[in-house]
Design a protein around this motif. Sequence first.
Motif, PDB file in Angstrom:
ATOM      1  N   ASP A  17       0.829  -1.210   0.000  1.00 25.70           N
ATOM      2  CA  ASP A  17       0.000   0.000   0.000  1.00 25.70           C
ATOM      3  C   ASP A  17       0.863   1.260   0.000  1.00 25.70           C
ATOM      4  N   ARG A  18       1.958   1.242   0.753  1.00 26.21           N
ATOM      5  CA  ARG A  18       2.862   2.401   0.764  1.00 26.21           C
ATOM      6  C   ARG A  18       3.490   2.600  -0.614  1.00 26.21           C
ATOM      7  N   GLU A  21       0.866   4.061  -3.065  1.00 21.03           N
ATOM      8  CA  GLU A  21       0.593   5.483  -2.828  1.00 21.03           C
ATOM      9  C   GLU A  21       1.750   6.369  -3.271  1.00 21.03           C
ATOM     10  N   ARG A  22       2.973   5.946  -3.016  1.00 20.33           N
ATOM     11  CA  ARG A  22       4.136   6.793  -3.285  1.00 20.33           C
ATOM     12  C   ARG A  22       4.656   6.686  -4.715  1.00 20.33           C
ATOM     13  N   LYS A  25       0.504   5.429  -7.909  1.00 20.53           N
ATOM     14  CA  LYS A  25      -0.645   6.298  -8.176  1.00 20.53           C
ATOM     15  C   LYS A  25      -0.280   7.636  -8.812  1.00 20.53           C
ATOM     16  N   THR A  79      -5.381  -1.065  -8.170  1.00 16.26           N
ATOM     17  CA  THR A  79      -4.920   0.225  -8.675  1.00 16.26           C
ATOM     18  C   THR A  79      -4.734   0.187 -10.182  1.00 16.26           C
TER      19      THR A  79
END
Length: 381
Positions: A17-18, A21-22, A25, A79
Motif C-alpha cells: 500500500d505504501r 501510494e508513493r 498512483k 490500482t
Amino acid sequence: MPIELTEDESSMLAATDRFIEREMKPVIGNYVREHQFPTPVVEAFAKAGFMGVAYDPAFDGGGLGARGAALLAARLAETEPGFAAIFLCNSAPMTVLARFGSDRIKQEWLAPLCRGETLASFGVTEPHGGSDVAQIKTRAREDGNDFVLDGSKVFSTNAGTPPHGVTTVVAVTDPDKGPKGLSTFAVPVGTPGFSIGKPGRKIGWRIAPSCELFFDGCRIPKTAMIGNRGDGLKQILTTLAIGRVLVAATALGLTRKATRLAVGYGSGRKLFGHNILQNQGLSFPLADILTKCYAAELMIQDAAQLVDQERPFKSQTSMVKLFATEMAVEAATLAIQVHGGYGVFEEYDVSGLLGEAKVLTLVEGTSEIQRLVIARDLVEF
C-alpha cells in the motif's frame, strides 16, 4: 476481507500500500494512456523485493508462497491491472526455476530475479500452437556441449523491456518422443541468435508489453537446461496451473476496482429525481458482483493453499481462474454501464477495464481450456 492474514502477510500488504501510494498512483495513469512500460516504477517495485514474495528465502525470496503472491496481485490490480500483469508474468518463469531448477541455476537466475536485479519472460506459446502446448515446434538441437535453438514464440510478456534479462524457453529436444520430448532452457537476453520483436498495442495489459521471440541458431550451454530433459510439458502444465491463481487474483482486484468506480460514480448521479443506484436494475447486479467477489476470494485462497501444501490443485486452479476472470468481465461491463455514455471515454478510468478483464480470460489457458480441464474430473466427482 474474509480471510485472516498472518503477520508477514499483513506487513507485506502494508508495504504494498505504501508503494502504491508513493510510486504508482502519481504516475501510472500516464503510462497506461501511452501504452508504455513503466520502467522506473517496475524497477523500484522489483528492487523492493516484491517480485520474489512467493519464493524460498534461501534464494532471496519472501517465503510467502502462492497465497502471499495472490494477495499481492489482487492489491496491485485494484490500482492498475496491467501492473499486476507485469508481476504475474514475471512469476511464471520464476516458478519454473523455483520448482524445477537445480540449486546452481536458482542461484544464477532465481536469486537475482527475487532481488529485482532483472526481469524474466516465458517463451511457450507459438504462432500456430495456441492452447495446444504439446505441439511446440521450436527445436533444441544438441551440438557437443551445447544446444542450438531454432524457432519462435509469441505473447511473451515483459520481453524487450529495459529490465528484461532472461527468458525460459520450452523446445523440442527429442522429436521422436512426442510430448515427452520437450525440455526447458534459461536463455539470457543478448545471446547471439536470440532476438525480440516489437510489442503490439493491446486492448488490455496496456503497460505490459507482449512480444515475439526469435531463435535462429541460438547457442546455449547444456547447463542452461532447467530440470530434467523431457520434462518440459510437465513443467509448462504445472506452471500454468499455478499461474492461474495469480490471474484469478488479478481478476479479483480488477473487479474490486470496477465496483468501486461504479459505486463512486453512481452514488453521485441522479436521473428522474433519484439516485441511479436506487434503481434495482443497477443495484442488484452490483450486489451479485459483491457476492461473487466474496466467493472468488475464498476460492483463490483455497487454491493457493493447495499449491503451497503440495496437494493436488490442477482442477481447483482452473475453477478459480474461470470463475474470477469471467466475474471480472461482468464487473467491468457493469461499471461501464453505470457510467452511461461517459464510460466509453478514456478520461474515465472505467473505460479501459473491459479490455483488461478480457485479456484475463485468455491468458494461462482460455475459459474453454479451463472448462476442458475441469470436465476431465467429472468421472471422479
